[in-house]
Design a protein around this motif. Structure first.
Motif, short mmCIF file in Angstrom:
data_model
loop_
_atom_site.label_atom_id
_atom_site.label_comp_id
_atom_site.label_asym_id
_atom_site.label_seq_id
_atom_site.Cartn_x
_atom_site.Cartn_y
_atom_site.Cartn_z
N ASP A 1 -2.41 -1.24 -3.67
CA ASP A 1 -3.39 -0.38 -3.01
C ASP A 1 -2.77 1.01 -2.88
N GLU B 1 -8.83 0.02 6.36
CA GLU B 1 -9.41 -0.34 5.07
C GLU B 1 -10.38 0.76 4.65
N THR C 1 -3.60 5.42 -1.96
CA THR C 1 -4.41 6.60 -1.65
C THR C 1 -3.59 7.81 -2.02
N ARG D 1 0.84 -1.20 0.00
CA ARG D 1 0.00 0.00 0.00
C ARG D 1 0.88 1.25 0.00
N HIS E 1 -9.85 3.01 2.11
CA HIS E 1 -9.25 4.19 1.49
C HIS E 1 -8.55 3.86 0.17
N SER E 2 -8.53 2.59 -0.20
CA SER E 2 -7.82 2.17 -1.41
C SER E 2 -8.47 2.78 -2.65
#
Length: 282
Positions: A129, A183, A131, A95, A185-186
């Motif tokens: 993943d 979790e 953001t 991520r 926010h991906s």
């Protein structure tokens, strides 16, 4: 483990504290030496150049998530963004939370933010993943006035009556912590601003009120501001910054909801930032 680049900066310092306080193991990365305040449980400092694929791979090795903040010089040059993000992926990171800029969206052809747009594209294409955080102007930019406030009780700045909703870096850090740990926010892009637009003249008044003393505001011309910023910014970044400060687009002057959406509370006002950092202006 979570790796935090830019760990000694206005966002990174707070983010490291938030993650460590939540019980996360943190690799805090910077080009400078670790702070002298002493060791913090769960925080491991690493000094390396994250502007190279090798340095970034070293920083990311063994981490499940990475907070990626570009050094100022990397906004205009450096290794290929796709290669740098690929090094993160190859290191096993799952991520990425990338700090970009509101201007990457509001001014899609601005040369000053082309590098950030390239990094956004590389992160989105990475298969990880991700953001993306797009903050507006930082409240902490007022640190640039600290010396003249301390020594002359004066603020020197351009565009004294142009208002922008400056964001507290601590709010950016809190949103980043949520995106790194939680979790949901991906694939999201968050535009992070302060709760209301505030002019440099009003910011000066806020500092004066907090000090309990008069602070004069002296308005610089664009040319004077350009000469000052050119001492530490690339030319295209100087011009882009002054364009936003002096001739903001309507969407750059509006306070957005994303800080409150993520954190469940309003974004902090400029007054709150000044109250926390008042010693810098005394």
């Amino acid at each position: 483990m979570i790796t935090v680049t830019g760990a000694t900066g206005n966002i990174g310092r707070t983010l490291v504290e938030l993650l460590a306080g939540a019980g996360e193991e943190v690799r805090a990365v910077s080009r400078q030496a670790a702070p002298s305040a002493g060791p913090v449980a769960g925080v491991h400092w690493l000094r390396t150049d994250t502007g190279t694929a090798g340095g970034l791979r070293t920083a990311a090795e063994g981490a499940r998530a990475l907070f990626l903040l570009l050094g100022g010089e990397l906004n205009s040059h450096g290794e290929d963004p796709a290669g740098l993000v690929g090094a993160v992926r190859d290191a096993g990171v799952e991520r990425i939370v990338l700090v970009s800029s509101q201007v990457a969206a509001t001014r899609p052809r601005a040369a000053s933010h082309a590098r950030l747009r390239e990094f956004e594209g590389a992160v989105r294409a990475s298969g990880l993943d991700f953001t993306v955080l797009r903050p507006g102007g930082f409240a902490s930019n007022a640190f640039a006035w600290a010396e003249t406030v301390r020594t002359r009780r004066t603020v020197l700045a351009p565009f004294g009556d142009v208002a922008l909703p400056v964001v507290d870096p601590a709010d950016i850090a809190a949103v980043a912590a949520a995106a790194l740990r939680e979790e949901g926010h991906s694939g999201r892009t968050y535009e992070l601003t302060g709760p209301e637009a505030v002019t440099p003249r009003r910011q000066t008044e806020v500092i004066a009120e907090a000090l309990g003393e008069d602070v004069a505001f002296v308005e610089l011309s664009r040319a004077e501001a350009h000469a000052h910023l050119a001492g530490f910014m690339p030319e295209e970044v100087v011009n882009g910054t002054l364009d936003v400060l002096g001739l903001p687009l309507p969407e750059e002057q509006k306070a957005g909801p994303d800080v409150e959406t993520v954190l469940g509370r309003p974004a902090a006002p400029f007054e709150a930032w000044v109250a926390r950092h008042l010693p810098a202006f005394r």
